[in-house]
Design a protein around this motif. Structure first.
Motif, short mmCIF file in Angstrom:
data_model
loop_
_atom_site.label_atom_id
_atom_site.label_comp_id
_atom_site.label_asym_id
_atom_site.label_seq_id
_atom_site.Cartn_x
_atom_site.Cartn_y
_atom_site.Cartn_z
N ILE A 96 0.85 -1.18 0.00
CA ILE A 96 0.00 0.00 0.00
C ILE A 96 0.89 1.24 0.00
CG2 ILE A 96 -0.20 0.06 2.54
CD1 ILE A 96 -3.18 0.80 2.06
N GLN A 97 0.54 2.20 -0.84
CA GLN A 97 1.38 3.37 -1.02
C GLN A 97 1.15 4.39 0.09
OE1 GLN A 97 3.73 4.04 -3.61
NE2 GLN A 97 4.28 5.75 -2.26
N VAL A 98 2.25 4.87 0.64
CA VAL A 98 2.23 6.00 1.57
C VAL A 98 3.13 7.08 0.98
CG1 VAL A 98 2.92 6.82 3.85
CG2 VAL A 98 1.78 4.61 3.62
N THR A 99 2.56 8.26 0.77
CA THR A 99 3.31 9.37 0.20
C THR A 99 3.22 10.56 1.14
OG1 THR A 99 2.80 8.64 -2.05
CG2 THR A 99 3.59 10.90 -1.78
N VAL A 100 4.39 11.08 1.52
CA VAL A 100 4.45 12.22 2.42
C VAL A 100 5.05 13.39 1.65
CG1 VAL A 100 5.26 13.08 4.64
CG2 VAL A 100 4.81 10.64 4.34
N SER A 101 4.28 14.45 1.51
CA SER A 101 4.74 15.62 0.77
C SER A 101 5.40 16.62 1.71
CB SER A 101 3.58 16.27 0.05
OG SER A 101 2.62 16.72 0.97
N SER A 102 6.37 17.32 1.19
CA SER A 102 7.10 18.30 2.01
C SER A 102 6.45 19.67 1.96
CB SER A 102 8.54 18.39 1.54
OG SER A 102 8.60 18.73 0.18
#
Length: 119
Positions: free
Chosen positions: A113-119
């Protein structure tokens, strides 16, 4: 046969939180350990955290103090509460199960499962 169903990933800003869940289902299996691994692009899959049936936990140094793993033995489900997320936490997260099936130790993986954390 044991199936793992993951949920809870997505996109979040740095500093935010996400909760991953993984439910195991099937017949005649005795869970020993459940956990989460992750794999970022161009990197090897690495352990994030795992937990034994008795509740002993193990964390990667990079997530200590920010992530908490827990499990509900009655539901054969493991959770990963991820707080204070950082861009470097971006990865595909995989649920991992080690159990005894038909008297043999076996490892199962979720689909990721994709986890994406944006800055």
């Amino acid at each position: 046969q044991v199936d793992l169903v993951e949920s809870g990933g997505g996109l979040v800003q740095a500093g935010g939180s996400l909760r991953l869940s993984c439910a195991a289902s099937g017949s005649e299996f005795n869970i020993i350990t459940m956990g989460w691994y992750r794999q970022a692009p161009g990197k090897q899959r690495e352990l994030v955290a795992d937990i034994t049936r008795s509740g002993i936990t193990n964390y990667a140094d990079s997530v200590k103090g920010r992530f908490t793993i827990s499990r509900d033995n009655a539901k054969n489900t493991v959770y990963l509460q991820m707080n204070s997320l950082k861009p470097e936490d971006t990865a595909v997260y995989y649920c991992n199960l080690y159990s005894i099936q038909m008297a043999w130790g076996r490892t199962n993986w979720g689909q990721g499962i994709q986890v994406t954390v944006s800055s």
